[in-house]
Structure formats: structure tokens, C-alpha cells
Design a protein around this motif. Structure first.
Motif, PDB file in Angstrom:
ATOM      1  N   GLY A  53       0.867  -1.226   0.058  1.00 42.13           N
ATOM      2  CA  GLY A  53       0.053   0.030  -0.065  1.00 42.13           C
ATOM      3  C   GLY A  53       0.789   1.154   0.097  1.00 42.13           C
ATOM      4  N   PRO A  54       0.324   2.415   0.117  1.00 42.75           N
ATOM      5  CA  PRO A  54       1.023   3.667   0.045  1.00 42.75           C
ATOM      6  C   PRO A  54       1.944   3.843   1.056  1.00 42.75           C
ATOM      7  CG  PRO A  54      -1.463   3.894  -0.349  1.00 42.75           C
ATOM      8  CD  PRO A  54      -1.079   2.497   0.078  1.00 42.75           C
ATOM      9  N   ALA A  55       1.675   3.502   2.210  1.00 44.59           N
ATOM     10  CA  ALA A  55       2.794   3.465   3.281  1.00 44.59           C
ATOM     11  C   ALA A  55       3.910   2.626   3.293  1.00 44.59           C
ATOM     12  CB  ALA A  55       2.013   3.225   4.877  1.00 44.59           C
ATOM     13  N   ALA A  56       3.706   1.484   2.828  1.00 40.19           N
ATOM     14  CA  ALA A  56       4.841   0.483   2.410  1.00 40.19           C
ATOM     15  C   ALA A  56       5.780   1.141   1.282  1.00 40.19           C
ATOM     16  CB  ALA A  56       4.344  -0.858   2.006  1.00 40.19           C
ATOM     17  N   LEU A  57       5.067   1.538   0.256  1.00 38.68           N
ATOM     18  CA  LEU A  57       5.736   1.870  -0.845  1.00 38.68           C
ATOM     19  C   LEU A  57       6.490   3.316  -0.722  1.00 38.68           C
ATOM     20  CD1 LEU A  57       3.069   1.582  -3.635  1.00 38.68           C
ATOM     21  CD2 LEU A  57       5.127   0.309  -3.419  1.00 38.68           C
ATOM     22  N   ALA A  58       5.992   4.248   0.338  1.00 40.38           N
ATOM     23  CA  ALA A  58       6.685   5.418   0.871  1.00 40.38           C
ATOM     24  C   ALA A  58       7.734   4.966   1.551  1.00 40.38           C
ATOM     25  CB  ALA A  58       5.657   6.266   1.611  1.00 40.38           C
ATOM     26  N   ARG A  59       7.865   4.079   2.329  1.00 42.36           N
ATOM     27  CA  ARG A  59       9.032   3.516   2.858  1.00 42.36           C
ATOM     28  C   ARG A  59      10.126   2.844   1.909  1.00 42.36           C
ATOM     29  NH1 ARG A  59       5.114   1.437   6.799  1.00 42.36           N
ATOM     30  NH2 ARG A  59       5.154  -0.718   5.842  1.00 42.36           N
ATOM     31  N   VAL A  60       9.556   2.023   0.937  1.00 43.90           N
ATOM     32  CA  VAL A  60      10.663   1.722   0.137  1.00 43.90           C
ATOM     33  C   VAL A  60      11.251   2.822  -0.683  1.00 43.90           C
ATOM     34  CG1 VAL A  60      10.946   0.162  -1.954  1.00 43.90           C
ATOM     35  CG2 VAL A  60       9.437  -0.489   0.051  1.00 43.90           C
ATOM     36  N   HIS A  61      10.379   3.719  -0.943  1.00 44.68           N
ATOM     37  CA  HIS A  61      10.914   5.016  -1.650  1.00 44.68           C
ATOM     38  C   HIS A  61      11.796   5.837  -1.065  1.00 44.68           C
ATOM     39  CE1 HIS A  61      11.065   8.195  -4.768  1.00 44.68           C
ATOM     40  NE2 HIS A  61      10.470   9.016  -3.761  1.00 44.68           N
ATOM     41  N   ALA A  62      11.539   6.037   0.241  1.00 46.57           N
ATOM     42  CA  ALA A  62      12.541   6.635   1.117  1.00 46.57           C
ATOM     43  C   ALA A  62      13.696   6.120   1.290  1.00 46.57           C
ATOM     44  CB  ALA A  62      11.819   6.960   2.637  1.00 46.57           C
ATOM     45  N   ALA A  63      13.720   4.645   1.370  1.00 50.27           N
ATOM     46  CA  ALA A  63      15.022   4.061   1.573  1.00 50.27           C
ATOM     47  C   ALA A  63      15.930   4.156   0.210  1.00 50.27           C
ATOM     48  CB  ALA A  63      14.628   2.401   1.727  1.00 50.27           C
ATOM     49  N   HIS A  64      15.153   4.165  -1.030  1.00 56.03           N
ATOM     50  CA  HIS A  64      15.926   4.210  -2.163  1.00 56.03           C
ATOM     51  C   HIS A  64      16.376   5.496  -2.385  1.00 56.03           C
ATOM     52  CE1 HIS A  64      16.716   3.735  -6.457  1.00 56.03           C
ATOM     53  NE2 HIS A  64      15.898   4.779  -6.735  1.00 56.03           N
ATOM     54  N   ARG A  65      15.617   6.681  -1.876  1.00 57.09           N
ATOM     55  CA  ARG A  65      16.186   7.834  -2.097  1.00 57.09           C
ATOM     56  C   ARG A  65      17.205   8.164  -1.310  1.00 57.09           C
ATOM     57  NH1 ARG A  65      11.588  10.203  -1.297  1.00 57.09           N
ATOM     58  NH2 ARG A  65      11.815  10.557   1.046  1.00 57.09           N
ATOM     59  N   LYS A  66      17.323   7.709  -0.107  1.00 51.58           N
ATOM     60  CA  LYS A  66      18.655   7.877   0.901  1.00 51.58           C
ATOM     61  C   LYS A  66      19.570   7.039   0.155  1.00 51.58           C
ATOM     62  CE  LYS A  66      20.049   6.944   5.665  1.00 51.58           C
ATOM     63  NZ  LYS A  66      19.679   6.250   6.966  1.00 51.58           N
ATOM     64  N   GLU A  67      19.409   5.802  -0.529  1.00 50.11           N
ATOM     65  CA  GLU A  67      20.646   5.090  -0.867  1.00 50.11           C
ATOM     66  C   GLU A  67      21.129   6.054  -2.142  1.00 50.11           C
ATOM     67  OE1 GLU A  67      21.309   1.073  -3.498  1.00 50.11           O
ATOM     68  OE2 GLU A  67      19.543   1.386  -2.085  1.00 50.11           O
ATOM     69  N   SER A  68      20.520   6.447  -2.854  1.00 52.70           N
ATOM     70  CA  SER A  68      20.710   7.101  -4.021  1.00 52.70           C
ATOM     71  C   SER A  68      21.365   8.600  -3.684  1.00 52.70           C
ATOM     72  CB  SER A  68      19.461   7.742  -4.860  1.00 52.70           C
ATOM     73  OG  SER A  68      18.950   6.432  -5.362  1.00 52.70           O
ATOM     74  N   ALA A  69      21.216   9.183  -2.544  1.00 49.14           N
ATOM     75  CA  ALA A  69      21.840  10.362  -1.885  1.00 49.14           C
ATOM     76  C   ALA A  69      23.160   9.888  -1.365  1.00 49.14           C
ATOM     77  CB  ALA A  69      20.883  10.987  -0.879  1.00 49.14           C
ATOM     78  N   VAL A  70      23.319   8.895  -0.703  1.00 49.57           N
ATOM     79  CA  VAL A  70      24.741   8.395  -0.358  1.00 49.57           C
ATOM     80  C   VAL A  70      25.689   8.218  -1.417  1.00 49.57           C
ATOM     81  CG1 VAL A  70      25.820   6.651   0.825  1.00 49.57           C
ATOM     82  CG2 VAL A  70      23.723   7.556   1.951  1.00 49.57           C
ATOM     83  N   ARG A  71      25.009   7.403  -2.628  1.00 50.37           N
ATOM     84  CA  ARG A  71      25.623   7.067  -3.819  1.00 50.37           C
ATOM     85  C   ARG A  71      26.207   8.394  -4.456  1.00 50.37           C
ATOM     86  NH1 ARG A  71      22.228   4.105  -5.953  1.00 50.37           N
ATOM     87  NH2 ARG A  71      21.359   5.606  -7.556  1.00 50.37           N
ATOM     88  N   ARG A  72      25.323   9.289  -4.499  1.00 51.48           N
ATOM     89  CA  ARG A  72      25.675  10.729  -5.184  1.00 51.48           C
ATOM     90  C   ARG A  72      26.771  11.551  -4.372  1.00 51.48           C
ATOM     91  NH1 ARG A  72      20.053  10.936  -6.105  1.00 51.48           N
ATOM     92  NH2 ARG A  72      19.845  12.654  -4.244  1.00 51.48           N
ATOM     93  N   ARG A  73      26.765  11.554  -3.040  1.00 51.61           N
ATOM     94  CA  ARG A  73      27.570  12.184  -2.295  1.00 51.61           C
ATOM     95  C   ARG A  73      29.016  11.511  -2.507  1.00 51.61           C
ATOM     96  NH1 ARG A  73      23.729  12.523   1.691  1.00 51.61           N
ATOM     97  NH2 ARG A  73      24.393  10.573   2.680  1.00 51.61           N
ATOM     98  N   LEU A  74      28.920  10.032  -2.376  1.00 51.06           N
ATOM     99  CA  LEU A  74      30.393   9.108  -2.689  1.00 51.06           C
ATOM    100  C   LEU A  74      30.883   9.652  -4.153  1.00 51.06           C
ATOM    101  CD1 LEU A  74      29.353   5.858  -1.235  1.00 51.06           C
ATOM    102  CD2 LEU A  74      31.138   7.462  -0.128  1.00 51.06           C
TER     103      LEU A  74
END
Length: 228
Positions: A53-74
Motif C-alpha cells: 500500500g501507499p505507506a509501504a511504498l513510501a518506506r521503500v521509496h524513502a530507503a531508495h532515495r536515501k541510498e541514492s543520496a549516499v551514492r551521489r555524495r560518494l
């Protein structure tokens, strides 16, 4: 033992295993409880398919966004390090092509401004003997005073006692990198100073490896010629 801890309370690990066992044996519990599904961020589709549902998808999206931000910083850090190393290699070639002490001092200032976008690069030498043309003259013991200690080899960040090294550009300097020099025999002490107009250009927690490397190149190049 009955699966509980010594004091009779079930551990978190045991509770998790118990819940998992119960759901495997009773899969209809989730499908028959829409409120529980909603709290878990899940929903049912036709034919009893459970979907995020939306809540679970939001958690997955947030985790992906965090991973992408870390990768961009590296990636950004890696690009900055590569660029700094490339500029340093070019600076070494410039320094080695110096024709005399005055030319070496000019090249230090040029590479600071043109290669590293700094506001000044200075080479200074303690007396009482003659100071080469283009170099800042220092009195004996002044290198220790500037660096803040006899054993101190480098200093990064803003340090007011070193502002005098930059002459008429001192007002523009908001941070600096300072490295001790030792040249000739008997040894004469000096200092190479790079000034930045950015307060974050050089900070106390920043590594001094690249500027220390340039200082060693300046030492070896300066020793080609005697101070006459």
C-alpha cells in the motif's frame, strides 16, 4: 525449557518466530483483517493477492532515495578527489620547471590562483641570512610562532597569526593551509602558505596530504640553487 527466558518473559526473537509460525499456519488472519493490513501498509487485490500500500511504498521509496543520496555524495567526493589529484600533478610539473627562486615563488602563487582557485600562495624563509627574491622574509623562530609549535608540521583552517604572510591580500584570506619547509644544509626553515577566500576552503579537520606533498616538491626544487 518452554521457549521463554528465565524470568518467564518471551524474548523478542522468540516472539518473532512465534508470530511467523502462527501466520504460516493461519494465512487467512491477514486477509480477513483489513484494519491490520492497513496498519501494515498492505492491501489486498482480487484473488487474495497482497500488495504494498501507499505507506509501504513510501518506506521503500524513502530507503531508495536515501541510498541514492549516499551514492551521489560518494561519487561527488570521488570526482573532487580525482580533480584535486589531477591539479596537483599539473602543479608539480609547473614547480619543477622553475628557473630560479623568484620564478619558483611566482609559480607557487600562480598555481594557487589558477589551478586551485585560491587567492594567494606564498613561500617564506627565516633569516638571518639572505632571503631569495620573491620570498617573504621571516625572523628566526617565526615559523614555530606561525604554526603554533616546534613540532607542528602543518596547520589547516583560519589562523590569524599567519595573515601577515599574505601581504596586501591578507584581508581576502578567510582560511589557509600552512606547511613547514626545511631546505639546504645547514637547514633553514621556511613555510609555504595557501590562502582561500572561502572560510570552508581549508578546515581544521581537513587532511593536509596534498599541500604537504606540494611543500616537499617546493623544498627539493628550491635546493637546486644556493641562496646568494
Amino acid at each position: 525449557m518452554d521457549g521463554t527466558s528465565i524470568d518467564g518473559a518471551m524474548s523478542a526473537h522468540e516472539a518473532k518466530d512465534e508470530v511467523r509460525r502462527f501466520l504460516l499456519e493461519n494465512p487467512g488472519v491477514l486477509l480477513d483483517d483489513p484494519d491490520l493490513l492497513a496498519q501494515l501498509g498492505l492491501q489486498t487485490l482480487p484473488d487474495n493477492v497482497v500488495a504494498f500500500g501507499p505507506a509501504a511504498l513510501a518506506r521503500v521509496h524513502a530507503a531508495h532515495r536515501k541510498e541514492s543520496a549516499v551514492r551521489r555524495r560518494l561519487e561527488s567526493t570521488a570526482r573532487a578527489n580525482f580533480a584535486a589529484q589531477a591539479h596537483t600533478h599539473g602543479a608539480v610539473i609547473d614547480l619543477l620547471e622553475a628557473r630560479n627562486h623568484a620564478d619558483l615563488a611566482r609559480r607557487v602563487d600562480d598555481l594557487a590562483q589558477l589551478r586551485f582557485a585560491l587567492c594567494s600562495g606564498v613561500v617564506a624563509l627565516e633569516g638571518p641570512e639572505r632571503t631569495p627574491a620573491g620570498w617573504r622574509p621571516l625572523v628566526e623562530g617565526q615559523v614555530d610562532m606561525i604554526l603554533g609549535g616546534h613540532q607542528k608540521l602543518t596547520r589547516m583552517g583560519f589562523w590569524a597569526p599567519a595573515l601577515g604572510l599574505f601581504g596586501d591580500r591578507a584581508e581576502a584570506v578567510k582560511s589557509m593551509a600552512l606547511v613547514r619547509l626545511a631546505m639546504w644544509e645547514p637547514a633553514r626553515e621556511g613555510i609555504v602558505a595557501f590562502g582561500s577566500s572561502d572560510p570552508e576552503g581549508f578546515t581544521e579537520d581537513m587532511g593536509a596530504e596534498l599541500v604537504a606533498f606540494l611543500a616537499r616538491v617546493i623544498e627539493r626544487t628550491a635546493e637546486r640553487w644556493p641562496v646568494l
